[in-house]
Design a protein around this motif. Structure first.
Motif, PDB file in Angstrom:
ATOM      1  N   LYS A   1     -71.120  13.536   4.042  1.00 31.12           N
ATOM      2  CA  LYS A   1     -69.968  13.276   5.091  1.00 31.12           C
ATOM      3  C   LYS A   1     -69.582  11.963   4.965  1.00 31.12           C
ATOM      4  CE  LYS A   1     -73.014  10.926   8.379  1.00 31.12           C
ATOM      5  NZ  LYS A   1     -74.341  10.771   7.588  1.00 31.12           N
ATOM      6  N   GLY A   2     -68.584  11.681   5.439  1.00 31.77           N
ATOM      7  CA  GLY A   2     -67.520  10.521   5.417  1.00 31.77           C
ATOM      8  C   GLY A   2     -66.641  10.348   4.084  1.00 31.77           C
TER       9      GLY A   2
ATOM     10  N   ARG B   1     -70.080   1.034   2.587  1.00 29.43           N
ATOM     11  CA  ARG B   1     -69.522   0.756   1.403  1.00 29.43           C
ATOM     12  C   ARG B   1     -68.519  -0.043   1.549  1.00 29.43           C
ATOM     13  NH1 ARG B   1     -69.025   6.740  -1.043  1.00 29.43           N
ATOM     14  NH2 ARG B   1     -71.112   7.440  -0.948  1.00 29.43           N
TER      15      ARG B   1
ATOM     16  N   ASP C   1     -64.140   3.250  12.005  1.00 38.21           N
ATOM     17  CA  ASP C   1     -63.529   4.439  11.697  1.00 38.21           C
ATOM     18  C   ASP C   1     -63.811   4.707  10.213  1.00 38.21           C
ATOM     19  OD1 ASP C   1     -60.210   4.950  10.321  1.00 38.21           O
ATOM     20  OD2 ASP C   1     -60.684   5.986  12.274  1.00 38.21           O
ATOM     21  N   LEU C   2     -64.445   3.978   9.575  1.00 42.80           N
ATOM     22  CA  LEU C   2     -64.571   4.411   8.198  1.00 42.80           C
ATOM     23  C   LEU C   2     -65.636   5.493   8.088  1.00 42.80           C
ATOM     24  CD1 LEU C   2     -64.969   1.015   6.339  1.00 42.80           C
ATOM     25  CD2 LEU C   2     -63.115   2.811   6.363  1.00 42.80           C
ATOM     26  N   GLY C   3     -65.419   6.509   7.153  1.00 38.88           N
ATOM     27  CA  GLY C   3     -66.504   7.548   6.695  1.00 38.88           C
ATOM     28  C   GLY C   3     -67.826   7.111   6.303  1.00 38.88           C
ATOM     29  N   GLN C   4     -67.809   5.624   5.391  1.00 36.76           N
ATOM     30  CA  GLN C   4     -68.894   5.259   4.781  1.00 36.76           C
ATOM     31  C   GLN C   4     -68.699   3.926   5.054  1.00 36.76           C
ATOM     32  OE1 GLN C   4     -71.391   6.402   2.862  1.00 36.76           O
ATOM     33  NE2 GLN C   4     -70.904   8.624   3.303  1.00 36.76           N
TER      34      GLN C   4
ATOM     35  N   PHE D   1     -72.365   7.453  13.575  1.00 36.08           N
ATOM     36  CA  PHE D   1     -72.821   7.324  11.972  1.00 36.08           C
ATOM     37  C   PHE D   1     -73.846   8.354  11.568  1.00 36.08           C
ATOM     38  CE2 PHE D   1     -73.358   4.092   8.830  1.00 36.08           C
ATOM     39  CZ  PHE D   1     -74.617   4.260   8.751  1.00 36.08           C
ATOM     40  N   GLN D   2     -74.651   8.832  12.501  1.00 36.95           N
ATOM     41  CA  GLN D   2     -75.740   9.929  12.036  1.00 36.95           C
ATOM     42  C   GLN D   2     -74.988  11.352  11.774  1.00 36.95           C
ATOM     43  OE1 GLN D   2     -78.636   9.330  14.929  1.00 36.95           O
ATOM     44  NE2 GLN D   2     -79.883   8.140  13.576  1.00 36.95           N
ATOM     45  N   TYR D   3     -74.104  11.629  12.722  1.00 39.69           N
ATOM     46  CA  TYR D   3     -73.400  12.813  12.607  1.00 39.69           C
ATOM     47  C   TYR D   3     -72.246  12.890  11.850  1.00 39.69           C
ATOM     48  CZ  TYR D   3     -71.156  17.176  14.037  1.00 39.69           C
ATOM     49  OH  TYR D   3     -70.623  18.184  14.062  1.00 39.69           O
ATOM     50  N   GLY D   4     -71.474  11.928  11.791  1.00 33.64           N
ATOM     51  CA  GLY D   4     -70.313  11.782  11.080  1.00 33.64           C
ATOM     52  C   GLY D   4     -69.005  11.776  12.103  1.00 33.64           C
ATOM     53  N   LEU D   5     -67.800  11.524  11.343  1.00 36.03           N
ATOM     54  CA  LEU D   5     -66.863  11.304  12.402  1.00 36.03           C
ATOM     55  C   LEU D   5     -66.253  12.641  12.940  1.00 36.03           C
ATOM     56  CD1 LEU D   5     -64.926   8.393  10.034  1.00 36.03           C
ATOM     57  CD2 LEU D   5     -65.114   8.514  12.715  1.00 36.03           C
ATOM     58  N   GLY D   6     -66.932  13.490  12.711  1.00 40.11           N
ATOM     59  CA  GLY D   6     -66.790  14.786  13.462  1.00 40.11           C
ATOM     60  C   GLY D   6     -67.072  14.630  14.851  1.00 40.11           C
ATOM     61  N   LEU D   7     -67.342  13.680  15.317  1.00 37.94           N
ATOM     62  CA  LEU D   7     -67.867  13.456  16.792  1.00 37.94           C
ATOM     63  C   LEU D   7     -66.551  12.915  17.632  1.00 37.94           C
ATOM     64  CD1 LEU D   7     -71.221  11.570  17.737  1.00 37.94           C
ATOM     65  CD2 LEU D   7     -70.613  13.850  17.997  1.00 37.94           C
ATOM     66  N   THR D   8     -65.606  12.373  16.629  1.00 38.73           N
ATOM     67  CA  THR D   8     -64.341  12.127  17.257  1.00 38.73           C
ATOM     68  C   THR D   8     -63.477  13.315  17.474  1.00 38.73           C
ATOM     69  OG1 THR D   8     -63.231  11.730  15.179  1.00 38.73           O
ATOM     70  CG2 THR D   8     -64.592  10.027  16.174  1.00 38.73           C
ATOM     71  N   GLY D   9     -62.182  13.002  17.876  1.00 37.13           N
ATOM     72  CA  GLY D   9     -61.539  14.128  18.082  1.00 37.13           C
ATOM     73  C   GLY D   9     -60.443  14.462  16.950  1.00 37.13           C
ATOM     74  N   LEU D  10     -60.612  13.671  15.754  1.00 36.49           N
ATOM     75  CA  LEU D  10     -59.775  13.772  14.555  1.00 36.49           C
ATOM     76  C   LEU D  10     -59.994  15.119  14.117  1.00 36.49           C
ATOM     77  CD1 LEU D  10     -60.557  10.194  13.409  1.00 36.49           C
ATOM     78  CD2 LEU D  10     -58.426  10.911  14.364  1.00 36.49           C
TER      79      LEU D  10
ATOM     80  N   PHE E   1     -61.268  15.854   4.594  1.00 40.98           N
ATOM     81  CA  PHE E   1     -62.300  14.718   4.794  1.00 40.98           C
ATOM     82  C   PHE E   1     -63.515  15.551   5.152  1.00 40.98           C
ATOM     83  CE2 PHE E   1     -63.541  10.626   5.669  1.00 40.98           C
ATOM     84  CZ  PHE E   1     -64.420  10.519   6.657  1.00 40.98           C
TER      85      PHE E   1
ATOM     86  N   ILE F   1     -64.701   4.904   0.699  1.00 38.85           N
ATOM     87  CA  ILE F   1     -65.296   4.393   1.987  1.00 38.85           C
ATOM     88  C   ILE F   1     -64.882   5.036   3.004  1.00 38.85           C
ATOM     89  CG2 ILE F   1     -65.423   2.319   0.748  1.00 38.85           C
ATOM     90  CD1 ILE F   1     -62.714   1.485   2.444  1.00 38.85           C
ATOM     91  N   GLY F   2     -64.062   6.449   2.764  1.00 37.43           N
ATOM     92  CA  GLY F   2     -63.680   7.085   3.996  1.00 37.43           C
ATOM     93  C   GLY F   2     -62.647   6.521   4.845  1.00 37.43           C
TER      94      GLY F   2
ATOM     95  N   LYS G   1     -60.945  22.273  13.361  1.00 37.79           N
ATOM     96  CA  LYS G   1     -61.166  20.684  13.322  1.00 37.79           C
ATOM     97  C   LYS G   1     -62.004  20.159  12.184  1.00 37.79           C
ATOM     98  CE  LYS G   1     -62.801  17.510  16.709  1.00 37.79           C
ATOM     99  NZ  LYS G   1     -63.805  16.905  15.730  1.00 37.79           N
ATOM    100  N   ASP G   2     -62.911  21.005  11.550  1.00 37.31           N
ATOM    101  CA  ASP G   2     -63.729  20.445  10.502  1.00 37.31           C
ATOM    102  C   ASP G   2     -63.302  20.955   9.229  1.00 37.31           C
ATOM    103  OD1 ASP G   2     -66.826  20.881  12.595  1.00 37.31           O
ATOM    104  OD2 ASP G   2     -65.392  18.801  12.638  1.00 37.31           O
TER     105      ASP G   2
ATOM    106  N   TRP H   1     -65.928  15.428   7.834  1.00 41.13           N
ATOM    107  CA  TRP H   1     -66.355  15.000   9.181  1.00 41.13           C
ATOM    108  C   TRP H   1     -67.599  15.061   9.761  1.00 41.13           C
ATOM    109  CZ3 TRP H   1     -62.190  12.669  10.879  1.00 41.13           C
ATOM    110  CH2 TRP H   1     -60.593  12.957  10.500  1.00 41.13           C
TER     111      TRP H   1
END
Lengths: 386, 269, 133
Positions: free
Chosen positions: B198-199, A113, A107-110, A35-44, B172, B156-157, B86-87, B174
């Motif tokens: 982000k998001g 919201r 999975d949501l970025g925000q 939540f703090q870093y962003g979804l970049g922590l996943t492999g996506l 996106f 909402i991402g 990736k990012d 990330w």
């Protein structure tokens, strides 16, 4: 009735709850980091934008919908053998939908919201409808399950208003999975997903995976308590799994035929990536072939009555069905849709460690919900037996 | 009529909830803030302004030329560069013929076409799939000029738009974009245009913020010496884009999908 | 009442935790914020007028910004006609509002800190003179 989940639990029960809480806690800590870093922590990445979380969501919506395979025979056709097991199916649906909602949330970025979907309703968007039908289905199953169980405990027939809700839950169960299938089948550029039978495939694999899990859970319930859902019920469910899995495998082979007999390259690329590798990338190949082999093994065990009727063989078959559909409908379908990308290039994906830990955490929460609800149901049933 | 305490409490509770929800709903409807989504479907063809672009790749000969366009865009919009795929976030980028128009080529494509680099960006489609699928209308086709816009506050991402876009035009965030190396140096920042958070998903916006000040999109301006990119109003028969479309053979990316892109390419001849 | 001891102990702990914020802040009332308007741009204005009146802004600036966003982004409307002075202003947080109010710390932050409001505008929009990070 919730007090039944707290009072009278054995040592094993509390150890199990404790174990699930630890897993959920680890998942929560990892989610806070995400939540703090962003979804970049996943492999996506830019090319594979949905992965492990949405794979779990897609699979679990099916498991949730499968409660309808108990409701239709019991409530529409008076199949009395399902009398004791229906509540387990409904509570499994509650647990599965809860997990679905949690997987979407992480999975949501925000995620803060998420109410924007409610504040800005968009009837043209399938995802809007997904939120509507999933929330409705969760509510339906909680209300139906709790009310029928409560009435049973008091020894009175369920109130009349539950009946129309039960009838409503039948098309609603089909709708949740159809709408989820439409998320994929309505998107123009992704050839693995753009198929008319996506919803049919989803329903078939759902009606195989859900009852398979329910069979295993029923056997566990029988082992840890005095409540026996019934050998006949389990056998009838076993037949459901057999037919559904047969349909599921058949539908998949139909996809393979269309892709390869038509010869259209874009139609084939995703399947080639999944089963043979593309441009040298082949991370998912062993997984897909495992799923395929498990699927055929399960069919063999399920179709022969001599094998299916032996409960220990049936339990093996159910496990193979569950694992096979989890792989094929989860990672196979979701990740496969993004590979190759819109430029015909391959960017591979595998979940990162935080992603896996968050996923395990959510499964643990789902099993927590399931355990608590089942404990209540078992306690009520055991009171009746006593 | 007699009623026991339980029924009474039940009725009071349900009435309060129903009254609360109903009242709130009525208030929202009166304020007009409850919108149903039809942002994509209300535009009539030729309704006034439909912005479009014609990219003449014959005029984009060297890597410097299209790099200038890309840098102009990414600088004007504070697009972060994290240095890893990736990012990656990109609003406009180059690719070769085979990958820009998959399925349109064959084994004997002329070498000069095969080697050409095409500038790819959001096609600002007439019937955008991304707009159709967005559950919050965070992305929408603006009625006044046809630009497919992004509302970063509402997004909402969920990335459904990224799954739906057949052209891979969207990126996106990330992670926090302000953590990118290129944005650490204040000289690289355009203080007139916000970064994103982000998001949320982002993409080319046809430089809506520049258009409103009477400027051309950054990429168009960057190559105005060669006029490799021509920009204008499709609804105006006398516009430069219409002139280009009339006098050259132009193609779109993936026309068979029906999204009807508003970015056209002149590839040769 | 064998549990009297436990109940009283529990009550004391509860009351303690509940009133802790009040106790720890006793005698430390913060001063009422006074946002400063002495930015160079404002000082050079012949008629010192904001887009709307102070009272309106104090109550509604966030709603107005939301309206502005939808007007500009969704409807393509570039200017806003003020209700209080009839002038047309270019719709832009960055280039209209923050052009005059270029002292975030002495203006925006004074009230926001006092009221413990944490707007995330600055995650994206550039705080004045903070074009950077």
């Amino acid at each position: 009735m919730l007090d039944k989940a707290i009072i009278g639990g054995s040592r094993k029960y509390w150890t199990w709850i404790g174990f699930l809480l630890v897993l959920a806690g680890i998942g929560t800590i990892n989610y806070i980091q995400q939540f703090q870093y962003g979804l970049g922590l996943t492999g996506l990445s830019r090319d594979v934008t949905w992965g492990f979380y949405i794979a779990q969501f897609t699979f679990l919506v099916g498991v949730a919908a499968s409660a309808v395979m108990l409701v239709i025979p019991y409530y529409l056709h008076n199949f009395k053998k399902y009398g004791k097991i229906v509540i387990l199916g409904e509570f499994l649906a509650v647990s599965a939908v809860t997990m679905c909602i949690l997987f979407i949330f992480v999975d949501l970025g925000q995620p803060m919201r998420v109410m924007n979907v409610v504040l800005n309703p968009t009837p043209g968007s399938v995802m809007f409808w997904d939120m509507v039908v999933l929330s409705g289905y969760l509510t339906l199953n909680i209300v139906i399950g709790w009310t029928t169980l409560g009435a049973e405990r008091k020894g009175v027939p369920a109130p009349k208003w539950v009946k129309p809700l039960i009838y409503l839950s039948i098309p609603w169960a089909v709708s949740i999975h159809t709408v989820t299938a439409f998320l994929y089948a309505g998107v123009p550029g992704r050839h693995l997903w753009l198929t008319a039978i996506m919803a049919a495939r989803f329903l078939a694999s759902a009606f195989a995976a859900g009852p398979a899990l329910l069979i295993i859970l029923s056997m566990i319930v029988r082992k840890v308590s005095k409540f026996d859902p019934g050998k006949d019920a389990i056998q009838a469910l076993g037949k459901t799994v057999a037919y559904a899995m047969s349909a599921n495998v058949f539908f998949f082979l139909l996809e393979v035929f269309t892709a390869f007999y038509s010869g259209i390259p874009s139609h084939q690329h995703s399947l080639v990536y999944l089963f043979a590798g593309l441009d040298g990338y082949s991370k998912l190949v062993p997984w897909m072939w495992s799923a395929a082999i498990l699927a055929f093994v399960s069919l063999f065990l399920l179709i022969y009555p001599g094998l299916r009727e032996k409960e220990n063989i049936l339990s093996v078959a159910c496990v193979t069905v569950f694992i096979s559909t989890w792989i094929d409908k989860g990672m196979g379908l979701v990740v496969g849709g993004f590979i190759p990308n819109m430029f015909e290039r391959v960017t591979e994906y595998s979940p990162s460690l935080p992603e896996v830990l968050i996923t395990i955490g959510i499964w643990a929460i789902g099993f927590l919900v399931l355990t608590v609800l089942y404990k209540v149901a078992i306690a009520v049933r055991e009171e009746e037996i006593a | 009529m007699s009623m026991d305490r339980r029924d009474f409490l039940r009725i009071i509770g349900l009435s309060t909830v129903a009254g609360g929800i109903g009242g709130a709903g009525l208030l929202e409807l009166r304020k007009g803030t409850a919108e149903a989504g039809s942002a994509a479907h209300g535009r009539k063809k030729g309704s006034g302004t439909t912005l479009a672009m014609v990219i003449d790749v014959r005029k984009l000969e060297s890597p410097d030329q299209y790099k200038r366009c890309i840098d102009a865009c990414h600088k004007a919009h504070n697009v972060p560069d994290f240095g890893n795929p990736k990012d990656e976030i990109k609003w406009i980028w180059p690719d070769d013929f085979e990958h820009s128009f998959p399925g349109a080529g064959h084994e004997y494509v002329a070498e000069e076409v095969e080697k050409k680099q095409f500038l790819l960006l959001c096609n600002q489609c007439e019937k955008p799939a991304c707009v159709r699928v967005c559950p919050t209308q965070a992305t929408f086709k603006r009625a006044s000029d046809g630009i497919v816009m992004m509302d970063y506050h509402r997004c909402i991402g969920c990335r459904f738009c990224m799954a739906a876009c057949p052209f891979g035009a969207r990126s996106f965030n990330w992670r926090d974009p302000r953590g990118a190396a290129n944005l650490q140096n204040p000289a690289n920042l355009n203080p007139k245009f916000p970064t994103r958070m982000k998001g949320v998903v982002e993409k080319c916006n046809f430089c809506a913020e520049r258009l409103r000040e009477g400027l051309e999109p950054a990429c168009v301006e960057a190559c105005k010496d060669t006029k490799a990119i021509v920009f204008g109003n499709l609804d105006d028969p006398k516009s430069e884009v219409r002139e280009m479309l009339r006098t050259h053979y132009t193609i779109q990316r993936k026309p068979e999908l029906g999204t009807n892109p508003r970015v056209f390419y002149v590839i040769g001849g | 009442m064998n549990d009297k001891g436990k109940i009283i102990a529990g009550l004391i702990i509860f009351v303690g935790i509940f009133t802790f914020p009040f106790i720890s802040n006793m005698g430390k009332a913060s001063a009422v914020p006074e946002p400063l308007l002495n930015t160079p741009v404002i000082q050079q204005m012949p008629v010192k007028q904001c887009v709307e009146t102070k009272e309106y802004m104090r109550a509604n600036h966030m709603q107005m910004l939301n309206e502005w966003r939808d007007m500009l982004l969704r409807d393509g409307i570039k200017t806003y006609k003020s209700n209080s002075n009839g002038k047309e202003y270019v719709i832009s947080l960055q280039n209209t509002c923050l052009n005059c109010h270029s002292n975030k710390k002495d203006f925006c932050d004074t009230c926001h800190k006092y009221l413990a409001v944490h707007p995330y505008c600055w995650d994206c929009h550039f705080g004045p003179k903070e074009a950077g990070v």
